[in-house]
Enzyme design. Structure first.
Site: not given
Length: 360
Positions: A109, A161, A164, A316
């Site tokens: 990432w 951002d 990621e 999430e």
């Protein structure tokens, strides 16, 4: 146990002894701490009076900055000496996620991300306001000043951002975080107040000129799509007022393109786990509704979030209305099932509950 009580319990349970909040203890890719969502988690704890937990987090932020001070100063020097804006030589900059002990995390990432560094300064000031621990500013002043120097040097560089993603672009939400972090420190750094005010205004004008299109805020400079995180530019970053026409039209776009029922997607082209509805963004829209007199809608969102509670906590995202269903199984095969619990989901539910006046 109410969801409010469970949220507090989970957040405290998964706060490391160092003060770091581990984003999702059961999801291998999120067993780390982010400055950004950690700050929003700390803010939620402040909102319900758990100031000790928040203070420990900000002391952890301080420890991270101090641990990587040399890297930060080297990056600042590189930028000042004319680093090419397209050479985000990515590892020369501070990372976005860390272990509980404040070590960098290697991985695929993107790591060069600035929003967390502005956000922790904003959150620290909020902690001081709500807890009255004014001595903490003095205690952490070297890290505060280094963070300011770092974001001021780097804010015009393309970086990832809050999701990621988009590392080759500049993002209004990231700039909003930096603006907020700079502005809140003006009264605490009187010797730099004029400089910080000027810098904040420069960033605000940049967003107005380059971060808008068709009368609303946009995802990234050069990308006119909408992103639900644009809500943050009003709440809590304050770069625009909740009733500013720019924000009103941005929210209308979020409602039209990203809201399905009471759930909110991140952005139209999202394919991560099929592009589900993120509970924390739904809570954010509810927060906005409270501030703009739409309390009944906010209450419905809060009830919907409660209905998404699983045995281990809030996820999430949920898969009621996937934007890209074909990508869901691909992500499950690649990284396992979506993160549950996500501390940030619990944190934003607590913020919405506080806004609605639901007693803890």
């Amino acid at each position: 146990m109410t969801l409010i009580e469970e949220s507090v319990k989970l957040i405290l349970q998964h706060q490391a002894s160092t003060g770091a909040y581990l984003a999702s203890p059961a999801f291998v890719h999120y067993q780390y701490a982010w400055l950004r969502d950690g700050t929003f988690t700390a803010y939620a704890m402040n909102r319900i009076g758990k100031h000790e937990s928040a203070r420990k987090f900000y002391q952890w932020c301080n420890d991270v900055i101090r641990k990587h001070e040399t890297k930060a100063r080297t990056a600042i020097s590189a930028v000042k000496n004319g680093l090419d804006k397209n050479d985000a030589g990515r590892d020369r900059f501070l990372h976005t996620r860390y272990t509980a002990d404040g070590e960098e995390v290697a991985g695929e990432w993107g790591s060069f991300q600035l929003d967390g560094y502005g956000t922790w300064l904003w959150g620290l000031a909020e902690h001081v306001r709500m807890s009255g621990e004014h001595d903490l500013i003095h205690e952490l002043k070297p890290s505060i000043e280094l963070t300011i120097d770092y974001v001021v040097a780097c804010w015009q560089l393309p970086n990832f951002d809050c999701w990621e993603e988009g590392g080759d672009r500049i993002h209004p939400v990231t700039l909003g975080a930096i603006y907020a972090g700079i502005k809140v420190m003006e009264p605490y750094l009187p010797e730099r107040a004029f400089e910080l005010a000027q810098q904040g205004e420069t960033i605000r004008q940049f967003i107005r000129e380059h971060g808008t299109a068709n009368g609303r805020l946009i995802k990234s400079v050069g990308d006119p799509s909408v992103d639900a995180s644009l809500l943050w530019l009003a709440l809590p970053y304050g770069i625009v007022d909740v009733n500013d026409p720019l924000m009103i039209r941005t929210v209308q776009a979020i409602e039209e393109e990203l809201r399905a029922g009471h759930g909110v997607h991140r952005y139209p082209a999202d394919t991560y786990y099929g592009g589900g509805q993120w509970l924390l963004l739904s809570a954010w829209l509810g927060w906005y509704y409270v501030k703009t007199g739409r309390r009944e809608e906010a209450e419905k969102i809060a009830a919907w979030i409660v209905s998404q509670r699983q045995a281990s906590g809030l996820p999430e995202q949920v898969q009621e209305h996937l934007l890209s269903p074909a990508h869901y199984e691909m992500w499950v095969e690649r990284a396992g099932h979506p993160a549950v619990p996500l501390l940030w989901s619990h944190a934003m539910f607590l913020v919405l509950a506080a806004e609605l006046g639901i007693p803890y």
